[in-house]
Design an enzyme around this catalytic site. Sequence first.
Site, mmCIF file in Angstrom:
data_model
loop_
_atom_site.group_PDB
_atom_site.id
_atom_site.type_symbol
_atom_site.label_atom_id
_atom_site.label_comp_id
_atom_site.label_asym_id
_atom_site.label_seq_id
_atom_site.Cartn_x
_atom_site.Cartn_y
_atom_site.Cartn_z
ATOM 1 N N SER A 2 32.255 45.340 100.171
ATOM 2 C CA SER A 2 31.668 44.254 99.391
ATOM 3 C C SER A 2 30.368 44.712 98.742
ATOM 4 C CB SER A 2 31.407 43.059 100.296
ATOM 5 O OG SER A 2 30.607 43.444 101.392
ATOM 6 N N CYS A 3 30.162 44.303 97.491
ATOM 7 C CA CYS A 3 28.977 44.675 96.729
ATOM 8 C C CYS A 3 28.726 43.616 95.669
ATOM 9 C CB CYS A 3 29.153 46.038 96.044
ATOM 10 S SG CYS A 3 29.611 47.394 97.147
#
Length: 546
Positions: A2-3
């Site tokens: 996740s980013c």
Amino acid sequence: MSCTTILVGRKATYDGSTFIARNDDSPSGKYTPKKFTVVHPEEQPRKYRSVLSHVEIDLPDNPMRYTAVPNALEGEGIWAASGVNEANVAMTATETITTNERVLGADPLVEFVPSTDGRPEVPGGIGEEDLVVLTLPYIHTAREGVTRMGSLLEKYGTYESNGMAFQDKDEIWWLESIGGHHWIARRVPDDRYVIMPNQLGIDEFDMDDAFGEQKNYMCSADLREFITWNHLDLTVKDEAQDFEVGFSKSSGDSTSQPDTASSSGTHAAKHWTFNPRDAFGSHDDADHVYNTPRGWYMARYLNPHFASWDGPHADYRPDSDDIPWSLTPERKVTPEDVKYLLSSHYQGTPYDPYASYGDSSRRGAYRSIGINRNDFLALIQIRPYQPEEFRTIEWLAFASNAFNTWAPMYANVTRTPAYLSNTGKHASTDNFYWTSRMIAAMTDASYGKSLFHIERYQLAVGAKGHELIRKYDAKMMDALGDPVTTITATDSSSDRSERDDRIHALAEQANQEMADALKEAAADTLDKVLYELSNQMKNSYSRSDT
């Protein structure tokens, strides 16, 4: 992984720079120590082997030096993540994105298959572990980054869906992988910013430009046929807009396949635009908790008057699937804006998990941008008004962005300060990563008492960073103006080397001075939040023995 990503075109920033910025986040329940390093040409492999997928790739013999933010610990590969090369070209990779079953059925991901029962292993494709190392040392423009990465995806495939940015002083390009081997890329408009929260994001694509001038769009070679054959374009068209594709059937083949020549001719006669987010992306319930709220908050901050963002009759809500991929900001964007947004936990809304107001049932309803699992934040600022020798600044932060600070580092260097590069396996106050982790955990646990220490810490370090940039920009400009180091086309390579060495030395001196100031400020802040948290221990008692 996740980013969250923000990209800002040169006409939308406060100083005419291009910005690419991204939070790199660990998977749930995991924390990945990171470090800031320089990779020299002699350290770059000529035959690359992925740790996770075992794919092997021959690399060119002429790599450039580049900075990187790799994993500090061995075991899962390099994960270089973000960096700048000698040509002042930058890359950040990657933003994990979402897709749908129709895409994955049409072009499956290329997954590693281990050897079993005497059968040899089958290597997988390339992934986030590999992308920066395979691309950044060899590109001289952002556009070259798209074409190189696109060719690698088409040849080797990928085992995950990813988005990535390429940047030079003039352009930013955003590329998204489509299934195992396909991809699209769009140039970020100069007067706009882009927000990317773990979803396939591009919401408009001009196929004619991608197969024509490629002024603003590029894609894999057979994307038209791939879309048409698999019925992926969900655009509602009238009869005049409808697109057709020719098919051919070879003898003995019971399956019709697209006729590339016929389909190319058909599409060339009609203008084809479509929404990739509808064609290739997802609109799951999980997106409305995990992804779309992040896009909503970032757009709401930079364009508060563009639309109605709040209330039951809002134009865009946290669960809206049609929040624009790019917008023109209502004022010029600064590095501090980017840091604030990538640190956000929905301040000023009912969804802030730290809020002491409003309906408590709504607090923490959505996944924050600045979370406990942030590994690092990097904003790369390429300044067109400065000479190539010190044009690029990397703003770096480690650990949870809600409670950390960042520091500017000149990118044209041969080494990085130990405080940012010596990250080890165990917690330590001798490096920025672990100190930031400790500050964040303690502040979270003593939020009401410690937050003002963080605010002062962030303000002081940020101001020091701008001060040092001004100081060392002037020093390096003076060095370039010195007759000894002024280089012309007829000067010898030794003259050029001497000039480069002096600029590198000044840039490294600036980075070290920044790291020293950062270390002092971080230690002081750690002392203060530790004191506040100590006072809140459950075994505290007010009576003193002295």
